[in-house]
Design an enzyme around this catalytic site. Structure first.
Site, mmCIF file in Angstrom:
data_model
loop_
_atom_site.group_PDB
_atom_site.id
_atom_site.type_symbol
_atom_site.label_atom_id
_atom_site.label_comp_id
_atom_site.label_asym_id
_atom_site.label_seq_id
_atom_site.Cartn_x
_atom_site.Cartn_y
_atom_site.Cartn_z
ATOM 1 N N THR A 389 0.834 -1.216 0.000
ATOM 2 C CA THR A 389 0.000 0.000 0.000
ATOM 3 C C THR A 389 0.863 1.259 0.000
ATOM 4 O OG1 THR A 389 -1.691 -1.170 1.237
ATOM 5 C CG2 THR A 389 -1.930 1.200 1.153
ATOM 6 N N GLY A 482 -2.134 -1.720 6.421
ATOM 7 C CA GLY A 482 -3.322 -2.467 6.840
ATOM 8 C C GLY A 482 -4.107 -1.690 7.893
#
Ligand code: DON
Length: 576
Positions: A389, A482
């Site tokens: 990410t 996350g």
């Protein structure tokens, strides 16, 4: 960067707060802890902060931040710059994001004082079923992580195209040019990327495309500073022309993706690709003191951050210093309750998420009460925190602001690439509840609301925010890691809004994370030992880790943009 560095004077406090509201106790704690932790940011990566007069780009890749800043300097607006940064970071941080993934974009347009939220999250293929990860009556969560069944329909190109057409001033090839150059000529592997390649090398070896780009001919791994070239990705980006959706979802790229899926028994079909649409959604917002905090609605967890912030308004933090034990105790309890509420979040097209109800003062008051009088018993366990990410932030001279978080989910996604295209495929299916009660890669336990369904988007922790005061943006933040995105964005926002730290210090402060299940408080090792033992004396079970995710921030005042990428992951802030 040179100009930005020259302007740096390491100020501690941001411009827009009301100093009279800071209590002496909070100030004392903030100063003490800053002295204890400032070396963290300074020593690890001195170039992750910058000051700009006209604008600012913050990215987890310095090359990508530079690409965005160049676009601003050439007259592009914040949207042009953000999308150029996004494409570039997809090249230079390919383990984290790229055109095989998808994300969320929060946009503020100054001229109309309007916020926009773009959801271009990956979507489950139509053939996906709730029991697709069950084998012999048991869930096999590995199937959702590594390999072709983990792949959801990518949204990245559709999202970039939608934002560019609506708010950009440039053509796709203009904003893709820096990414094409980085991919074609090569870029130097960051320490972070080199570490991820080394860690994943055994899996990368199994994929012809990944091993060709990321491993040396003798199978060894590149070191930080080694050149990585991704010619096929450069050619794919170039081949998209100025109408990238046509090629990616209907044309040559689509055909190659579908052929790859067929050859590997994957589920994504030409109908899935042709049906993919990014969704313009109504942004959500909630007040925090004198600020209005804007975030992405479901399937993002933006609402969870708003709930937590609401429960921690500074009336409830009065007299508590940044990272003081009583503050952290309150934070832990609020995080736990916020993550319990998160179980109600999912794709609103499939589940009636009562987002407005969750954000009512009444619900937030109840969350605060539950946090003040906790009932749950701690159950120790570890949570996984890798660093897929990416987040990027742009603010420009006209007042426009863009905050993007985008991903291919876990490091190197499904560990699969389409070699001829140079596209790394996501494993976003793992963000669904693989089966009720089965934790995903981030130890988030799934509920019915987030079960797998064809055409559905999995619940996400990605949550970019933009904060206004008196109608004008004063800060933006977002992160990767996350579920630690939620807790990290919350803490950085509080560090700026409640504790009045500048962006660099707000990002550098040590952080904690608590997500209800597993009910253990994860603490960064930079948190002072005395603070940790105070928490243990309160009865908290702690797990100490080197770091928790990565959060970037920009504070915005007229002619004064202060940007900070997170030294935990590296990257860059480039002002001009
Ligand atoms: O959307 C989500 O919540 C996850 N796919 C984000 C994954 C992530 O941040 C990877 N880093 N740990």
């Amino acid at each position: 960067m040179a100009v930005s560095k020259a302007l740096m004077s390491k100020p501690r406090r941001i411009q827009f707060f009301d100093a009279s509201r800071v209590t002496a106790v909070a100030l004392a704690f903030a100063v003490t802890l800053f002295v204890a932790t400032r070396s963290y940011a300074d020593a690890v990566a001195p170039d992750t902060s910058a000051v700009g007069v006209h604008g600012m780009v913050v990215s987890e890749s310095e090359d990508a931040a530079r690409a965005g800043a160049e676009i601003l300097k050439r007259g592009g607006n914040a949207i042009d710059a953000a999308l150029a940064t996004e494409l570039a970071v997809g090249v230079t941080n390919p383990a984290a994001c790229g055109i095989g993934g998808g994300g969320f974009m929060l946009i503020y347009i100054a001229k109309t004082h309007a916020f926009y939220a773009l959801d271009y999250r990956e979507t489950a293929p139509l053939q996906a079923r709730p029991d697709m990860y069950m084998q012999a009556g048991k869930p096999n969560e590995d199937l959702a992580r590594d390999g072709v069944l983990g792949v959801a329909v990518p949204g990245e190109i559709a999202g970039i195209d939608a934002a560019l057409r609506r708010f950009g001033t440039m053509k796709f090839q203009q904003i893709a040019a820096p990414a094409e150059k980085l991919a074609g000529d090569g870029y130097l592997a960051s320490p972070h990327l080199a570490g991820e390649i080394a860690q994943l090398a055994p899996k990368l070896k199994n994929d012809p495309g990944l091993s060709q780009v990321f491993l040396k001919p003798d199978g060894s791994t590149p070191k930080a500073g080694d050149l990585i070239v991704a010619k096929n990705l450069a050619a794919t980006l170039k081949s998209l022309g100025d109408d990238p959706v046509t090629s990616f979802y209907h044309g040559e790229v689509a055909a190659a993706l579908v052929a790859f899926m067929k050859a590997h028994s994957g589920l994504i079909s030409s109908v899935d690709l042709a049906n993919y649409r990014p969704d313009w959604r109504d942004p959500i917002s909630h007040r925090y003191e004198d600020y209005e905090v804007y975030a992405m609605p479901p399937p993002s967890s933006g609402g969870v951050v708003l709930e937590m912030l609401g429960a921690l308004d500074s009336g409830h933090l009065a007299g508590l210093g940044v990272n003081s034990p009583p503050y952290l105790a309150r934070l832990i309890e609020v995080m736990r309750q916020g993550f319990i509420d998160r179980e109600q979040y999912a794709d609103p097209a499939f589940v009636g998420v009562q987002i407005q109800k969750l954000l009512t003062d009444e619900n937030i008051q109840q969350l605060r009460e539950r946090a003040l009088h906790p009932k749950s018993a701690p159950s120790p366990a570890a949570a996984a925190h890798d660093h897929g990410t990416t987040n990027l932030l742009v603010a420009d001279k006209d007042g426009d602001v863009v905050a993007i978080t985008t991903t291919i989910n876990t490091v190197f996604g499904a560990k699969l690439s389409v070699p001829a295209l140079g596209i790394i495929l996501n494993d976003e299916m793992d963000d669904f509840a693989v089966a009720p009660g089965v934790p995903n890669a981030y130890h988030l336990e799934g509920e019915r609301a987030n079960e797998v369904r064809g055409g559905k988007r999995p619940l996400s922790s990605m949550t970019p925010i933009i904060v206004t005061k008196n109608g004008a943006p004063v800060m933006t933040a977002g992160g990767s890691g996350g579920p630690t995105i939620i807790s990290g964005v919350l803490q950085v926002a509080l560090n700026i809004l409640a504790f009045h730290l500048d962006a660099t210090s707000a990002v550098a402060e040590p952080r904690i994370h608590e997500q209800a299940a597993p009910d253990v408080v994860i603490v960064e090792e930079a948190m002072p030992a005395a603070t940790r033992s105070a928490l243990e004396q309160m009865g908290y079970k702690l797990k100490v880790v080197p770091n928790l995710g990565a959060v970037g921030a920009i504070t915005i005042a007229p002619g004064n943009f202060r940007g900070a990428a997170d030294p935990r992951k590296g990257g860059g802030a480039v002002g001009y």
